[in-house]
Design a protein around this motif. Structure first.
Motif, PDB file in Angstrom:
ATOM      1  N   UNK B 110       0.827  -1.205   0.000  1.00  0.00           N
ATOM      2  CA  UNK B 110       0.000   0.000   0.000  1.00  0.00           C
ATOM      3  C   UNK B 110       0.861   1.255   0.000  1.00  0.00           C
ATOM      4  N   UNK B 111       1.887   1.244   0.830  1.00  0.00           N
ATOM      5  CA  UNK B 111       2.743   2.430   0.947  1.00  0.00           C
ATOM      6  C   UNK B 111       3.485   2.719  -0.359  1.00  0.00           C
ATOM      7  N   UNK B 112       3.875   1.694  -1.055  1.00  0.00           N
ATOM      8  CA  UNK B 112       4.604   1.907  -2.310  1.00  0.00           C
ATOM      9  C   UNK B 112       3.763   2.628  -3.349  1.00  0.00           C
ATOM     10  N   UNK B 113       2.457   2.380  -3.297  1.00  0.00           N
ATOM     11  CA  UNK B 113       1.572   2.998  -4.291  1.00  0.00           C
ATOM     12  C   UNK B 113       1.521   4.517  -4.128  1.00  0.00           C
ATOM     13  N   UNK B 114       1.931   5.002  -2.977  1.00  0.00           N
ATOM     14  CA  UNK B 114       1.894   6.446  -2.736  1.00  0.00           C
ATOM     15  C   UNK B 114       3.145   7.162  -3.252  1.00  0.00           C
ATOM     16  N   UNK B 115       4.099   6.394  -3.708  1.00  0.00           N
ATOM     17  CA  UNK B 115       5.329   7.026  -4.220  1.00  0.00           C
ATOM     18  C   UNK B 115       5.071   7.695  -5.569  1.00  0.00           C
ATOM     19  N   UNK B 116       5.859   8.721  -5.865  1.00  0.00           N
ATOM     20  CA  UNK B 116       5.736   9.376  -7.172  1.00  0.00           C
ATOM     21  C   UNK B 116       6.221   8.416  -8.269  1.00  0.00           C
ATOM     22  N   UNK B 118       8.410   8.859 -10.535  1.00  0.00           N
ATOM     23  CA  UNK B 118       9.881   8.867 -10.646  1.00  0.00           C
ATOM     24  C   UNK B 118      10.507   8.032  -9.526  1.00  0.00           C
ATOM     25  N   UNK B 119       9.985   8.186  -8.321  1.00  0.00           N
ATOM     26  CA  UNK B 119      10.509   7.385  -7.209  1.00  0.00           C
ATOM     27  C   UNK B 119      10.275   5.902  -7.465  1.00  0.00           C
ATOM     28  N   UNK B 120       9.099   5.585  -8.006  1.00  0.00           N
ATOM     29  CA  UNK B 120       8.795   4.174  -8.275  1.00  0.00           C
ATOM     30  C   UNK B 120       9.765   3.597  -9.310  1.00  0.00           C
ATOM     31  N   UNK B 121      10.090   4.414 -10.323  1.00  0.00           N
ATOM     32  CA  UNK B 121      10.998   3.928 -11.357  1.00  0.00           C
ATOM     33  C   UNK B 121      12.413   3.720 -10.796  1.00  0.00           C
ATOM     34  N   UNK B 122      12.860   4.695  -9.996  1.00  0.00           N
ATOM     35  CA  UNK B 122      14.192   4.552  -9.390  1.00  0.00           C
ATOM     36  C   UNK B 122      14.203   3.372  -8.416  1.00  0.00           C
ATOM     37  N   UNK B 123      13.104   3.228  -7.722  1.00  0.00           N
ATOM     38  CA  UNK B 123      12.967   2.095  -6.789  1.00  0.00           C
ATOM     39  C   UNK B 123      13.057   0.768  -7.557  1.00  0.00           C
ATOM     40  N   UNK B 124      12.393   0.714  -8.702  1.00  0.00           N
ATOM     41  CA  UNK B 124      12.415  -0.511  -9.513  1.00  0.00           C
ATOM     42  C   UNK B 124      13.842  -0.815  -9.992  1.00  0.00           C
ATOM     43  N   UNK B 125      14.517   0.234 -10.457  1.00  0.00           N
ATOM     44  CA  UNK B 125      15.880   0.018 -10.953  1.00  0.00           C
ATOM     45  C   UNK B 125      16.812  -0.441  -9.830  1.00  0.00           C
ATOM     46  N   UNK B 126      16.604   0.108  -8.649  1.00  0.00           N
ATOM     47  CA  UNK B 126      17.463  -0.274  -7.522  1.00  0.00           C
ATOM     48  C   UNK B 126      17.155  -1.695  -7.039  1.00  0.00           C
ATOM     49  N   UNK B 127      15.865  -2.000  -6.895  1.00  0.00           N
ATOM     50  CA  UNK B 127      15.515  -3.254  -6.227  1.00  0.00           C
ATOM     51  C   UNK B 127      15.229  -4.410  -7.185  1.00  0.00           C
ATOM     52  N   UNK B 128      14.731  -4.119  -8.349  1.00  0.00           N
ATOM     53  CA  UNK B 128      14.514  -5.220  -9.300  1.00  0.00           C
ATOM     54  C   UNK B 128      15.787  -5.482 -10.103  1.00  0.00           C
ATOM     55  N   UNK B 129      16.375  -4.403 -10.638  1.00  0.00           N
ATOM     56  CA  UNK B 129      17.549  -4.562 -11.489  1.00  0.00           C
ATOM     57  C   UNK B 129      18.859  -4.617 -10.695  1.00  0.00           C
ATOM     58  N   UNK B 152      16.809   8.246  -0.750  1.00  0.00           N
ATOM     59  CA  UNK B 152      16.694   8.596   0.670  1.00  0.00           C
ATOM     60  C   UNK B 152      15.276   9.079   0.991  1.00  0.00           C
ATOM     61  N   UNK B 153      14.762   9.998   0.156  1.00  0.00           N
ATOM     62  CA  UNK B 153      13.404  10.519   0.410  1.00  0.00           C
ATOM     63  C   UNK B 153      12.373   9.400   0.313  1.00  0.00           C
ATOM     64  N   UNK B 154      12.580   8.525  -0.646  1.00  0.00           N
ATOM     65  CA  UNK B 154      11.642   7.422  -0.826  1.00  0.00           C
ATOM     66  C   UNK B 154      11.639   6.508   0.409  1.00  0.00           C
ATOM     67  N   UNK B 155      12.835   6.205   0.911  1.00  0.00           N
ATOM     68  CA  UNK B 155      12.918   5.375   2.113  1.00  0.00           C
ATOM     69  C   UNK B 155      12.221   6.050   3.292  1.00  0.00           C
ATOM     70  N   UNK B 156      12.444   7.375   3.425  1.00  0.00           N
ATOM     71  CA  UNK B 156      11.803   8.105   4.533  1.00  0.00           C
ATOM     72  C   UNK B 156      10.285   8.063   4.404  1.00  0.00           C
ATOM     73  N   UNK B 160       7.822   6.291   7.114  1.00  0.00           N
ATOM     74  CA  UNK B 160       6.758   7.007   7.821  1.00  0.00           C
ATOM     75  C   UNK B 160       5.402   6.344   7.598  1.00  0.00           C
ATOM     76  N   UNK B 161       5.171   5.939   6.347  1.00  0.00           N
ATOM     77  CA  UNK B 161       3.899   5.297   6.013  1.00  0.00           C
ATOM     78  C   UNK B 161       3.739   3.984   6.785  1.00  0.00           C
ATOM     79  N   UNK B 162       4.807   3.190   6.808  1.00  0.00           N
ATOM     80  CA  UNK B 162       4.739   1.889   7.497  1.00  0.00           C
ATOM     81  C   UNK B 162       4.562   2.100   8.995  1.00  0.00           C
TER      82      UNK B 162
END
Lengths: 472, 171
Positions: B110-116, B118-129, B152-156, B160-162
């Motif tokens: 649920x919390x991931x869906x609230x990311x922008x 751009x954050x989701x794309x960077x998150x995908x590149x970091x964690x999937x790729x 960093x902002x995405x992790x914060x 907070x959401x979790x």
């Protein structure tokens, strides 16, 4: 962002340095709340990885239950154990909705980039390699790519098993691996030792007697551990081999220096076709090399490049300098295409050095000697100076960057380098004289030490078949 | 002695906590996954030694600890790992936080869906790729520091959401 957060972010981003690790450790040890915060962030970090792999239809976590159950099942007396295990694994996998993959697979960890053998391999699919894949073939070559981390070339009569993206076993044959920084830790297990990459290009071969030959072409590897702990040193630590070093680990754990590597590639700058023994005795004029330096403290190898003395051939095992003709000209024709022996530039300071080459047939042995220093007695006694000359050529910028001398020496060295006229490509040249000795019968040739002068470079050796009409 | 099926269920429940412990020891995803795989293998191979009257998580964390220590010995000269004492402490903290781990797994989606985007794309590149900030920057035409800031902002934001979910669940 606080400094503590900065350190934790570096950890999670995979960019933390060893110094920062120590710093973070102190912070985490002294602050209980920070330790809890760190663990929570790692939980989130790990879960993000898992979630993304699931969405990408890749196995979220590599827990090889199938392999485990299979291993266990071999211990069971009753055959029904296998059925129960596979049913259970199937249920677990099915619940993760992993589709379009063979039931034995988890995640492809490598791909076949090139193949010059007709052999087919188990547990590969459309050129993809899965954990548990075992590649066995009698001859030819297979090139495997482990993503961006490593490229592995298997050559000859090979039995190679892939366990994961970072761990493989070589049961038989020869492997040459080029590993990027991202692949650091890539490990090849042999019957006698583990070879752990530390960012490098290295080779491993395992022969019928199960001994492992480990050769480092560039960078560093650790050897040790595995089934045979005696390959570690007395302190229980792994042995570290560096550029230009090679070691043979016997099945009983004995370690021996490998004094020479034969390179059968077309150029001396490639290391993909190599052997720790003279496989093509009819082609190699140098049948063996030995010196008088201790084996354990100095496991260096001489590199014999068959037909490798060509323009811009690499001079030394431990440096990037190359041979060229004087002032931009080509190498002397008389030397071109000869077998070239790469020595170690660092040996220029070994004042008691004795090197012995075994020459296999009538030939001319040429010593390329630094013109800046006086020729030693052994050279004048055993060789005749010719009118030929070559240049040791290096890149000025690389050379100065690579200098790790004390500042005072470095300054002196730079001043010395400034005396050298840079070429158009910002290279510098040191002229070398060429000394020749005619060998009529197979036998040993002695080469002695340099003078120990730091502002000099080690000699190189070219061996070429005799041509009619040359008198000495 | 635990039944195999029972053990499989216990492992499925506690695997995220074991993975988190290994994650505190090794920050390379691939290596961490290899160590988790080895831990799973040893857990199942040592099933006969597990006393099912005792909690499963500390036992499996003990096995994971040994796997990590063996790995540390293998890379003895690589200093990108914490000391054994700190790892033991992490094992203790992971046990204490196992309930929060479960809630984290539930709330993360649920919390991931609230990311922008751009954050989701960077998150995908970091964690999937499994790309590092420098590699992500190169792919997106950005700078490593800009990518690190987004991460960093995405992790914060996720944290907070979790935390909100955890508070709502009384954890």
């Amino acid at each position: 962002m606080t400094h503590q957060q900065d350190l934790i972010n570096s950890w999670m981003n995979g960019t933390i340095t060893s110094d920062q690790i120590r710093e973070l450790e102190v912070e985490l040890s002294n602050d209980e709340n920070l330790a809890k915060d760190f663990v929570f962030r790692v939980m989130m970090h790990r879960q993000l990885r898992d979630a993304h792999l699931t969405e990408a239809k890749l196995p979220p976590i590599v827990t090889d239950l199938e392999k485990t159950w299979r291993r266990r099942s071999q211990q069971w007396v009753l055959g029904w154990g296998v059925g129960v295990a596979l049913l259970l694994v199937g249920a677990i996998l099915g619940s993760r909705s992993i589709s379009n993959r063979p039931d034995w697979s988890w995640r492809a960890v490598a791909s076949v980039e090139a193949k010059s053998t007709t052999a087919e391999f188990a547990k590969t699919l459309n050129g993809k390699i899965y954990p548990g894949s075992r590649l066995q073939f009698d001859q030819g070559q297979v090139v495997l790519r482990f993503g961006e981390d490593a490229v592995v070339t298997l050559t000859g009569n090979v039995d190679f098993e892939i366990h994961s993206a970072k761990r493989c076993s070589l049961h038989r044959g020869q492997v040459t691996a080029t590993v990027n920084d991202s692949g650091r830790g890539f490990t090849i297990t042999t019957p006698t030792t583990d070879v752990v990459d530390l960012g490098t290009e290295f080779g491993v071969s395992v022969g019928p007697d199960r001994q492992a030959d480990v050769v480092v072409f560039k960078g560093e590897v650790d050897i040790g551990g595995g089934n045979n702990q005696v390959s570690s040193n007395k302190a229980g630590e792994n042995w570290r081999l560096q550029t230009g070093e090679a070691m043979r680990i016997e099945e009983q754990g004995g370690k021996n220096r490998i004094p020479a590597i034969w390179n059968y590639s077309s150029t001396s700058n490639s290391s993909l076709k190599w052997s720790t023994s003279n496989l093509r005795s009819s082609e190699s004029l140098i049948s063996s090399v030995r010196d008088n330096l201790s084996t354990a403290a100095r496991p260096k190898y001489y590199l014999i490049n068959l037909g490798g003395f060509v323009d811009r051939a690499k001079c030394y095992v431990d440096r990037s300098y190359v041979w060229t003709g004087l002032a931009g000209r080509l190498l002397p024709v008389e030397l071109q295409g000869g077998d070239y022996l790469q020595t170690f530039n660092n040996d220029k300071v070994q004042k008691d050095l004795e090197v012995y080459l075994e020459i296999s047939e009538a030939a001319h042995v040429y010593v390329l000697f630094d013109q800046r220093i006086a020729s030693p007695a052994w050279l004048e006694a055993g060789f005749n100076r010719t009118e030929l000359a070559v240049s040791l050529t290096g890149n000025v910028k690389e050379h100065l960057q690579a200098l790790s001398l004390p500042q005072q020496l470095k300054t002196r060295h730079q001043e010395k380098s400034n005396e050298i006229r840079p070429t158009e490509t910002m290279e510098y040249e040191y002229p070398f004289t060429v000394w020749r000795r005619k060998i009529n019968d197979p036998g040993e040739v002695y080469l002695g030490p340099m003078s120990g002068e730091i502002n000099s470079a080690m000699y190189g050796v070219v061996v070429k078949r005799q041509h009619s009409g040359r008198s000495n | 002695m635990a039944h195999y099926r029972q053990l499989a269920k216990l492992w499925a429940k506690h695997q995220p906590s074991v993975a988190s412990f290994i994650g505190t020891s090794v920050n390379d995803f691939i290596v961490a996954e290899e160590l988790l795989q080895e831990t799973a293998a040893q857990v199942f191979e040592n099933i006969d030694r597990f006393d099912d009257s005792r909690p499963f998580l500390p036992w499996s964390l003990g096995i994971a600890r040994n796997v990590v220590l063996k790995y540390r010995r293998r890379i003895a000269r690589d200093r990108h790992v914490f000391s054994q004492g700190l790892l033991d402490h992490f094992a203790q903290v992971v046990q204490e936080m196992s309930e929060r781990q479960d809630a984290l797994v539930r709330s993360l989606s649920t919390c991931r869906k609230r990311l922008t985007p751009r954050s989701q794309e960077i998150c995908r590149l970091r964690y999937e790729q499994n790309l590092l900030p420098q590699e992500i920057a190169s792919r997106l035409g950005s700078t490593p520091s800009a990518v690190a800031t987004v991460l960093h902002r995405m992790h914060e934001q996720l944290r907070n959401c979790i935390e909100q979910y955890l508070r709502a669940e009384g954890l």
